[in-house]
Write an enzyme that holds these catalytic residues in place. Sequence first.
Site, PDB file in Angstrom:
ATOM      1  N   ASP A 104       0.864  -1.181   0.000  1.00  0.00           N
ATOM      2  CA  ASP A 104       0.000   0.000   0.000  1.00  0.00           C
ATOM      3  C   ASP A 104       0.906   1.238   0.000  1.00  0.00           C
ATOM      4  O   ASP A 104       1.540   1.560   1.009  1.00  0.00           O
ATOM      5  CB  ASP A 104      -0.925  -0.001   1.219  1.00  0.00           C
ATOM      6  CG  ASP A 104      -2.036  -1.053   1.131  1.00  0.00           C
ATOM      7  OD1 ASP A 104      -1.848  -2.071   0.432  1.00  0.00           O
ATOM      8  OD2 ASP A 104      -3.085  -0.867   1.779  1.00  0.00           O
ATOM      9  N   LYS A 168      -6.751   3.464  -3.232  1.00  0.00           N
ATOM     10  CA  LYS A 168      -7.171   3.486  -1.824  1.00  0.00           C
ATOM     11  C   LYS A 168      -7.340   4.934  -1.387  1.00  0.00           C
ATOM     12  O   LYS A 168      -6.539   5.797  -1.758  1.00  0.00           O
ATOM     13  CB  LYS A 168      -6.106   2.761  -0.990  1.00  0.00           C
ATOM     14  CG  LYS A 168      -6.295   2.785   0.522  1.00  0.00           C
ATOM     15  CD  LYS A 168      -5.171   1.984   1.192  1.00  0.00           C
ATOM     16  CE  LYS A 168      -5.191   2.113   2.708  1.00  0.00           C
ATOM     17  NZ  LYS A 168      -4.090   1.350   3.354  1.00  0.00           N
ATOM     18  N   LYS A 200     -10.304   0.603  -2.433  1.00  0.00           N
ATOM     19  CA  LYS A 200     -10.174   0.361  -0.995  1.00  0.00           C
ATOM     20  C   LYS A 200     -10.420   1.647  -0.210  1.00  0.00           C
ATOM     21  O   LYS A 200      -9.569   2.531  -0.178  1.00  0.00           O
ATOM     22  CB  LYS A 200      -8.780  -0.196  -0.666  1.00  0.00           C
ATOM     23  CG  LYS A 200      -8.554  -0.444   0.837  1.00  0.00           C
ATOM     24  CD  LYS A 200      -7.181  -1.034   1.108  1.00  0.00           C
ATOM     25  CE  LYS A 200      -6.900  -1.127   2.606  1.00  0.00           C
ATOM     26  NZ  LYS A 200      -5.562  -1.704   2.904  1.00  0.00           N
TER      27      LYS A 200
END
EC number: 4.1.2.4
Length: 259
Positions: A104, A168, A200
Amino acid sequence: MTMELQRPREAAALTLSLLDLTNLREDCTPQQIATLCQRAHTEFGNTAAICIWPRFVAQARAAFGKDHTIRIATVVNFPSGDLDVATVVAETEAAIGDGADEIDLVIPYRKFMAGDESAVAEMIAAVRKACAAPVLLKVILETGELKDKALIRRASEIAIAEGADFIKTSTGKVAVNATLEAADIMLQAIRDSKKKVGFKPAGGIGTVEDATLYLRLAETIMAPNWAMPSTFRFGASGVLDDVLNVLAGGEPAKAASGY
């Protein structure tokens, strides 16, 4: 609306399967990581992943062994987005070497807000290159800092163009984290790209009811039953308590409990 999202227990079961169970507290300890690894296995099924600091990846991999059913996600250029490309690539390579399945990455969002799109593209491209299949790359836009709809849309487009597997919303470390407004913009960017990219939301999703709002939005913009672990994740920790409560037959909580 699909039947699953009309019934709290079905929505809870889906949320569980999409959950990146997260501990990114600054004071996180090895014992807390051991507990997190255990909590990811529930009597109702497993979470999709755990999301932890890079320093704990080797511990989690030792706990899970060669079983990648629950994936190990970690964070790089986190949370500030201010590190140089070489440092972030080194972080990424070290994390993958320790056993991470998913990376991430925080974009250099302050540079982006100052007009430097190339810094974002360069960072994502370099980390993408370091994430050989089957490692997934999730790109964190920090939408609560970008604020502007056009900036969120453009950041989404750049991330998708540079090969993000997921986009995300947030680190969970700033004042404003996941919002339905940002989710709407990001999901539309995914839809319009016609690429297989996941979404996300992270931060502030504390209840099954919160999660259901995002799932309904994804269903509206993308398609019924679009949300699955390969296309949708929740970055959260507190939501697991409500998920397990609902799956055990309890009443769903109403108020969000935060990250």
